[in-house]
Design an enzyme around this catalytic site. Structure first.
Site, PDB file in Angstrom:
ATOM      1  N   GLN A 206       0.849  -1.200  -0.037  1.00 20.25           N
ATOM      2  CA  GLN A 206      -0.080  -0.020   0.134  1.00 20.25           C
ATOM      3  C   GLN A 206       0.965   1.166   0.001  1.00 20.25           C
ATOM      4  O   GLN A 206       0.408   2.522  -0.585  1.00 20.25           O
ATOM      5  CB  GLN A 206      -0.971   0.191   1.197  1.00 20.25           C
ATOM      6  CG  GLN A 206      -2.122  -0.949   1.267  1.00 20.25           C
ATOM      7  CD  GLN A 206      -1.642  -2.263   1.809  1.00 20.25           C
ATOM      8  OE1 GLN A 206      -0.536  -2.577   2.060  1.00 20.25           O
ATOM      9  NE2 GLN A 206      -2.712  -3.004   2.431  1.00 20.25           N
ATOM     10  N   ASP A 247      -6.420   1.806  12.470  1.00 19.25           N
ATOM     11  CA  ASP A 247      -7.596   0.693  12.249  1.00 19.25           C
ATOM     12  C   ASP A 247      -8.389   0.882  13.307  1.00 19.25           C
ATOM     13  O   ASP A 247      -9.791   0.658  13.026  1.00 19.25           O
ATOM     14  CB  ASP A 247      -7.333  -0.400  11.439  1.00 19.25           C
ATOM     15  CG  ASP A 247      -6.899  -0.273  10.062  1.00 19.25           C
ATOM     16  OD1 ASP A 247      -5.722  -0.046   9.893  1.00 19.25           O
ATOM     17  OD2 ASP A 247      -7.741  -0.437   9.159  1.00 19.25           O
ATOM     18  N   LYS A 258      -1.784  -1.043  10.094  1.00 20.98           N
ATOM     19  CA  LYS A 258      -1.022  -2.004   9.244  1.00 20.98           C
ATOM     20  C   LYS A 258       0.289  -2.862   9.672  1.00 20.98           C
ATOM     21  O   LYS A 258       1.065  -2.222  10.405  1.00 20.98           O
ATOM     22  CB  LYS A 258      -0.640  -1.330   7.916  1.00 20.98           C
ATOM     23  CG  LYS A 258      -0.102  -2.176   6.836  1.00 20.98           C
ATOM     24  CD  LYS A 258      -0.758  -3.487   6.497  1.00 20.98           C
ATOM     25  CE  LYS A 258      -2.167  -3.132   6.051  1.00 20.98           C
ATOM     26  NZ  LYS A 258      -3.033  -4.422   6.074  1.00 20.98           N
TER      27      LYS A 258
END
Ligand code: MRU
Length: 361
Positions: A206, A247, A258
């Site tokens: 990402q 998150d 992550k």
């Protein structure tokens, strides 16, 4: 389809009215291809979340809210009981797509509550219209929260600094401006020149694919490094601050993000570099006392052994693939939310700042 202009990524859109559909950028194709896809049923929305066509905690929440709107479309001409049974089925189904980002559950809960308030007074069609309006509000609120985080966080950075981020916490991961990247964008807009180091972010890249692309789109200097290089880059004195997204943040400020973020925080602490986490109030889960209770998504081993179409590990080898880790609050200098900075990162300060009203944004 052509790429967006630099100021407007618009990762998600609703097209039309209650019988419309969700349109999103397919993030799995970036940076090679910029393509928007149309999602007209809830199974397709579930698949898009699961396979990371849309990813990043706030964007997952917004997609799920619109996913509810798509999912109830076939129940608007039936009974109220039938509508609610479909709504619950759709919300439960979407909730099963990914476990860690709490924004998913937060958005689904808002959608259920919106419908519940109208159960006795409205037709299914009217409730569906209210659900679409609520999804739009969730979307718009996220836009505003991103801008506010950008403003609060930009004040922490100085002109000429090197900054590091992990994964993608930008416009692609939110309504349009990002959380961690909002801090960089706002700093750049206020005239501060930054050099961003983007961890490539194994195994799905990402950072290399999405963060580097977004920063390029907005004209911010970016250097991609392998995750394993971060400590050395810090040691060379190139990094003055780290900013990541999250998150799910527990009541005590422990932050899941992550996989690899925790290691970055440890390396930052070893080099006396401030480590910041930017996240909106929708990412906080005050029902969990600490990060030990945050559910960590386990993903397909093939993401590690066969990433991007090439086998890179022997057949049959054992693989462990947690998608997230938890950075303890003691390693985080400040949490940056839309209300301002949470510092020191303690249970008391998290509760205090989150209880501040929206006027503080
Ligand atoms: O697996 P992903 O790509 O959904 O993970 C995303 C992250 O870890 C982001 O840093 C996080 O969601 C913050 S997004 C503003």
């Amino acid at each position: 389809m052509t790429a967006p202009n630099s100021a407007n990524i618009d990762t998600l859109n609703w097209v039309g009215d209650i019988d419309g559909h969700l349109r999103m950028i397919d993030q799995t194709l970036l940076p090679v291809e910029f393509l928007r896809i149309d999602l007209r049923d809830v199974e397709t929305v579930w698949e898009a979340i699961k396979m990371l066509r849309v990813r990043g905690a706030p964007a997952i929440g917004i997609a799920a809210a619109y996913g509810v709107c798509v999912g109830v479309q076939n129940a608007v001409d039936g009974s109220v009981e039938g509508f609610f049974s479909r709504l619950n089925e759709v919300a439960d189904y979407l909730a099963s797509s990914r476990p860690t980002a709490v924004n998913l559950f937060w958005a689904l809960e808002r959608m259920r509550k919106t419908a519940e308030l109208l159960r006795n007074a409205s037709s299914p069609r009217d409730i569906a219209a209210a659900l679409l309006a609520e999804a739009r509000v969730i979307h718009e609120e996220d836009r505003r929260m991103c801008r506010a985080m950008g403003r609060h966080g930009a004040a922490l950075l100085e002109d000429g600094q090197g900054v590091l981020t992990h994964c993608n916490a930008g416009g692609l991961a939110t309504a349009d401006y990002g959380t961690a990247l909002a801090v960089f964008f706002a700093a750049a807009e206020s005239g501060k020149r930054l050099h961003v180091y983007a961890d490539e972010t194994r195994p799905l890249l990402q950072g290399a694919r999405l963060t580097a692309w977004e920063l390029q789109q907005r004209g911010i200097e970016v250097t991609v490094i392998c995750d394993s290089m971060a400590a050395q880059v810090m040691r060379e004195g190139r990094i003055q601050a780290v900013v990541t997204g999250a998150d799910r943040i527990a009541a005590n400020g422990d932050a899941a993000n992550k996989i690899g973020t925790y290691g970055v925080a440890v390396a930052a602490a070893a080099h006396d570099i401030p480590f910041y986490v930017a996240a909106p109030s929708s990412t906080f889960d005050l029902s969990l006392a600490s990060g030990d209770l945050i559910p960590i998504e386990q993903r397909d081993p093939r993401e590690i052994t066969h990433g991007f179409g090439r086998q890179t590990a022997p057949d049959g080898v054992d693989v462990y693939n947690p998608a997230f880790d938890v950075t303890p609050a003691r390693l985080i200098k400040s949490l940056i939310c839309e209300h301002g900075l949470i510092e020191p990162v303690t249970t008391e300060e998290v509760a205090r700042v989150l209880s501040l009203g929206p006027e503080s944004t």
